[in-house]
Design a protein around this motif. Structure first.
Motif, PDB file in Angstrom:
ATOM      1  N   ASN A 151      58.501  79.704  27.554  1.00  0.00           N
ATOM      2  CA  ASN A 151      57.930  79.198  28.803  1.00  0.00           C
ATOM      3  C   ASN A 151      56.638  78.427  28.557  1.00  0.00           C
ATOM      4  N   ILE A 152      56.457  77.368  29.332  1.00  0.00           N
ATOM      5  CA  ILE A 152      55.185  76.630  29.273  1.00  0.00           C
ATOM      6  C   ILE A 152      54.644  76.419  30.684  1.00  0.00           C
ATOM      7  N   ASN A 153      53.353  76.223  30.766  1.00  0.00           N
ATOM      8  CA  ASN A 153      52.677  75.828  32.002  1.00  0.00           C
ATOM      9  C   ASN A 153      51.772  74.622  31.757  1.00  0.00           C
ATOM     10  N   ASN A 154      51.556  74.286  30.473  1.00  0.00           N
ATOM     11  CA  ASN A 154      50.603  73.201  30.166  1.00  0.00           C
ATOM     12  C   ASN A 154      50.953  72.521  28.848  1.00  0.00           C
ATOM     13  N   LEU A 155      50.113  71.556  28.462  1.00  0.00           N
ATOM     14  CA  LEU A 155      50.364  70.781  27.238  1.00  0.00           C
ATOM     15  C   LEU A 155      50.213  71.634  25.990  1.00  0.00           C
ATOM     16  N   LYS A 167      54.906  74.224  40.340  1.00  0.00           N
ATOM     17  CA  LYS A 167      53.871  74.104  41.401  1.00  0.00           C
ATOM     18  C   LYS A 167      52.499  73.887  40.755  1.00  0.00           C
ATOM     19  N   TYR A 168      52.257  74.681  39.696  1.00  0.00           N
ATOM     20  CA  TYR A 168      50.955  74.634  39.001  1.00  0.00           C
ATOM     21  C   TYR A 168      50.708  73.231  38.421  1.00  0.00           C
ATOM     22  N   ALA A 169      51.697  72.704  37.678  1.00  0.00           N
ATOM     23  CA  ALA A 169      51.508  71.396  37.026  1.00  0.00           C
ATOM     24  C   ALA A 169      51.445  70.271  38.058  1.00  0.00           C
ATOM     25  N   GLY A 170      52.210  70.433  39.127  1.00  0.00           N
ATOM     26  CA  GLY A 170      52.253  69.374  40.144  1.00  0.00           C
ATOM     27  C   GLY A 170      51.190  69.522  41.211  1.00  0.00           C
ATOM     28  N   THR A 178      60.442  76.353  32.211  1.00  0.00           N
ATOM     29  CA  THR A 178      59.322  76.481  33.158  1.00  0.00           C
ATOM     30  C   THR A 178      59.800  77.267  34.362  1.00  0.00           C
ATOM     31  N   SER A 179      58.933  78.099  34.885  1.00  0.00           N
ATOM     32  CA  SER A 179      59.260  78.810  36.130  1.00  0.00           C
ATOM     33  C   SER A 179      58.960  77.878  37.306  1.00  0.00           C
ATOM     34  N   MET A 181      56.761  64.972  29.581  1.00  0.00           N
ATOM     35  CA  MET A 181      56.078  65.526  28.399  1.00  0.00           C
ATOM     36  C   MET A 181      57.096  65.950  27.346  1.00  0.00           C
ATOM     37  N   VAL A 182      58.113  66.699  27.800  1.00  0.00           N
ATOM     38  CA  VAL A 182      59.096  67.242  26.847  1.00  0.00           C
ATOM     39  C   VAL A 182      59.916  66.120  26.236  1.00  0.00           C
TER      40      VAL A 182
END
Ligand SMILES: O=C(COP(=O)(O)O)N(O)CCCCO
Ligand code: NA
Ligand SMILES: [Zn+2]
Length: 311
Positions: A23-27, A54-57, A48-49, A71-72
């Protein structure tokens, strides 16, 4: 290259190894995971969950989803290892559609808290839409204990193997997550770590398809010690021991969801660096140890699951 999750998992299914889904939330977590995949010449599933979207956007899930796809894909298109992007625990129709529209390789429809017939209906709806867009689908049967993304599920309901066979035939999902006794987070077992290998074996015999293990973090002792050395309190934490994890792969698990282990490694490195470098404030420096520890945990897990050199 950027690939479909199904392609990665079909190969793993045939050759009886497993691929980690991180899982990722950031770079920074993405960078550390990709470095581990390069070092081990291993396929990677990035996931990603809905919370991460929501967090990244910054509240806009479609913006978050397309940020993660960009990014991926940027990393995947420039590397020889196959990389897929997966929506983990999709529960909200809007988020699942956003992920499909943004270009995710696969989505999980998590209707495991619904009665069987409702789970089947919901899953069939998502499968129809996802397959039309060339996106593969994961579903879950049975219920994990522990906290599933701030939704506390009462107790773990283990998968019924006969129900699993019926479910996959009805829904045509591409890979299935049978609940066999794990739970999310760092506090998985009160007493001795135990999974229901017998049910796992039966599900594999009956479905012959790629299977997913949720709640598969091991809670790496080395990282717990470092983090606690610099002020963390992870008392009582316990994960899936490596030998038990290896046994699930031997019995047919092909996708191993791993989030907690990376979170703990990152915070251990961050705590250590900040404590030892009071004068430092360059983000390219103070997250360095954190990323190095995540890469270490990633590399070790790829080795353990047997996906090293399978790229
Ligand atoms: O099944 C897993 C991995 O669970 P864990 O890494 O906590 O063992 N996931 O779906 C990752 C998100 C759950 C929150 O941690
Ligand atoms: Na998933
Ligand atoms: Zn999960």
């Amino acid at each position: 290259p950027y690939v479909n999750t199904k392609d990665i998992l079909e190969k793993a299914n045939k050759e009886y190894y497993a691929v980690a889904a991180f899982n990722i939330n950031n770079l920074e977590f993405l960078q550390a995971i990709v470095e581990g995949g390069i070092e081990k010449k291993s396929p990677l599933i990035i996931e990603t969950s809905e919370g991460a979207m929501k967090y990244a956007g910054m509240g806009d899930p479609l913006r978050g989803a397309s940020l993660f796809v960009k990014m991926v894909r940027e990393f995947a298109d420039s590397l020889d290892i196959p990389i897929a992007l997966h929506l983990d625990h999709g529960k909200n129709f809007k988020y699942i559609i956003s992920a499909i529209k943004a270009g995710y390789s696969s989505v999980m429809i998590d209707a495991s808290d619904k009665p069987l017939e409702e789970n089947i209906k919901t899953t069939k709806d998502i499968v129809r839409i996802a397959h039309a867009a060339g996106v593969s689908v994961e579903a879950e049967l049975g219920k994990l204990a522990g906290i599933e993304d701030n939704v506390a599920s009462s107790e773990s309901v283990l998968v019924n193997p006969d129900e699993a066979k019926y479910f996959v035939e009805e829904t045509q999902v591409d890979f299935l997550a049978p609940a066999i006794g794990t739970s999310h987070g760092a506090f998985k077992f009160k007493g001795e770590a135990k999974l229901d290998f017998d049910r796992l074996k039966k599900v594999k015999e009956l479905t012959k398809m790629p299977l997913v293990l949720h709640g598969a973090s091991s809670v790496v002792q080395e990282m717990v010690e470092i983090a606690e050395n610099y002020g963390a309190d992870f008392g009582g934490s316990k994960g899936v021991p490596s030998d038990i994890l290896k046994e699930t792969v031997r019995l047919g698990i092909n996708k191993v969801n791993t989030d907690t282990d990376l979170r703990m490694a990152f915070v251990a490195g961050l705590r250590e660096f900040l404590h030892n470098n009071p004068k430092e404030f360059d983000p390219r420096k103070y997250m360095d140890t954190a990323k190095a520890y995540v890469k270490k945990v990633v590399s070790d897990r790829l080795e353990l699951l047997g996906s090293a050199n399978k790229a």
